[in-house]
Design a protein around this motif. Structure first.
Motif, mmCIF file in Angstrom:
data_model
loop_
_atom_site.group_PDB
_atom_site.id
_atom_site.type_symbol
_atom_site.label_atom_id
_atom_site.label_comp_id
_atom_site.label_asym_id
_atom_site.label_seq_id
_atom_site.Cartn_x
_atom_site.Cartn_y
_atom_site.Cartn_z
ATOM 1 N N UNK A 106 0.835 -1.200 0.000
ATOM 2 C CA UNK A 106 0.000 0.000 0.000
ATOM 3 C C UNK A 106 0.870 1.249 0.000
ATOM 4 N N UNK A 107 1.943 1.243 0.764
ATOM 5 C CA UNK A 107 2.783 2.432 0.869
ATOM 6 C C UNK A 107 3.456 2.766 -0.458
ATOM 7 N N UNK A 108 3.911 1.755 -1.195
ATOM 8 C CA UNK A 108 4.547 2.058 -2.483
ATOM 9 C C UNK A 108 3.510 2.519 -3.506
ATOM 10 N N UNK A 109 2.299 1.966 -3.452
ATOM 11 C CA UNK A 109 1.226 2.435 -4.337
ATOM 12 C C UNK A 109 0.857 3.873 -3.981
ATOM 13 N N UNK A 173 -9.357 13.147 -2.341
ATOM 14 C CA UNK A 173 -8.027 12.816 -1.822
ATOM 15 C C UNK A 173 -8.105 11.664 -0.827
ATOM 16 N N UNK A 174 -7.704 10.478 -1.253
ATOM 17 C CA UNK A 174 -7.771 9.308 -0.372
ATOM 18 C C UNK A 174 -6.752 9.381 0.755
ATOM 19 N N UNK A 219 -9.485 -2.057 -1.225
ATOM 20 C CA UNK A 219 -10.207 -1.079 -0.418
ATOM 21 C C UNK A 219 -9.428 -0.852 0.872
ATOM 22 N N UNK A 220 -9.311 0.423 1.265
ATOM 23 C CA UNK A 220 -8.426 0.747 2.395
ATOM 24 C C UNK A 220 -9.181 1.186 3.650
ATOM 25 N N UNK A 240 -5.587 -0.827 6.367
ATOM 26 C CA UNK A 240 -4.130 -0.930 6.220
ATOM 27 C C UNK A 240 -3.469 -1.088 7.586
ATOM 28 N N UNK A 241 -3.906 -0.244 8.547
ATOM 29 C CA UNK A 241 -3.301 -0.265 9.880
ATOM 30 C C UNK A 241 -4.170 -0.991 10.901
#
Length: 246
Positions: A106-109, A173-174, A219-220, A240-241
């Motif tokens: 997710x972080x690199x995306x 803005x996601x 989906x995040x 994610x977290x």
């Protein structure tokens, strides 16, 4: 007893099929009510004539109707040219990322999305065809028309697949958690109580759907409306977290 993990299509094929379906829907004609161009007095008739449970995804031969990709409403304050970012540059960065051997996370995306300003996203809800989807769509479409939501779209009826309708409500803005939360609140204020999930558009542009080879969840955030809480409110979790935002 059969092993469910051995049944059904391969995950990569599922991802490809979903990506192909999404591309086909985007390319087919849309049915759009644009509040910037069309008098509000025409909205009720438009809404009744284009209920998602009555509009056929692949057309209606009995009425010489063409395929319909999406049904959409643009509000009076909707930008005439919403910023999509540099999607071409995003694709080039994506290819380089895969060739580099760096982990795809997710972080690199998110890093790719920030670099190319591809930051839009949407809250999604999936509803069975019939009264529920028609009622939910009408409530959200009116909220768009009233300027409480920027824009929204709903998928038409697919009788051959039995698939549920999906309604998408867009944000800019996601990466802005406060915007994500406020958009959820506006959706709930329109009377929507069903579970919601939030997907950044960067995943769509890169063709990342469920079943992708990196096992990334596209989906995040997820939102569940707590009917037992006083006052009633959404409980939003970052997937994610695994932390709760509200």
């Amino acid at each position: 007893m059969s092993n469910p993990d051995e049944e059904g299509p391969e995950p990569i094929q599922v991802e490809r099929d979903l990506a192909a379906e999404a591309m086909a829907a985007d390319m087919d004609p849309w049915v759009v009510f644009d509040a910037r161009k069309t008098p509000r007095a025409e909205f009720d008739d438009w809404l009744d004539s284009n209920r998602p449970s009555r509009v056929f995804r692949n057309g209606d031969p009995d009425h010489n109707a063409e395929p319909v990709g999406w049904i959409a409403v643009c509000g009076p304050g909707c930008s005439p040219s919403p910023e999509r970012g540099d999607c071409e540059g995003l694709q080039e960065d994506w290819e380089r990322l895969q060739d580099s051997g760096r982990p795809v996370t997710f972080q690199t995306i998110k890093e790719l999305a920030l670099n190319r300003r591809v930051l839009s996203g949407k809250w999604l809800m999936h509803l069975a065809t019939g009264f529920k989807v028609d009622h939910a769509w009408a409530s959200l479409a009116r909220a768009v028309l009233d300027g409480k939501l920027p824009s929204a779209k709903v998928s038409p009826y697919c009788p051959d697949t039995g698939a549920k309708h999906v309604i998408c409500v867009y944000g800019d803005d996601f990466t802005d958690e406060s915007q994500v939360v406020n958009l959820d609140a506006a959706i709930r204020a329109a009377g929507i109580k069903c579970p919601l999930s939030y997907k950044p558009d960067v995943y769509t542009y890169l063709g990342l759907y469920r079943g992708n080879r990196w096992k990334l969840c596209p989906t995040i955030y997820e939102s569940h409306y707590d009917l037992e809480c006083i006052p009633r409110r959404s409980r939003i979790t970052c997937k994610v977290t695994m932390t709760e935002l509200t």
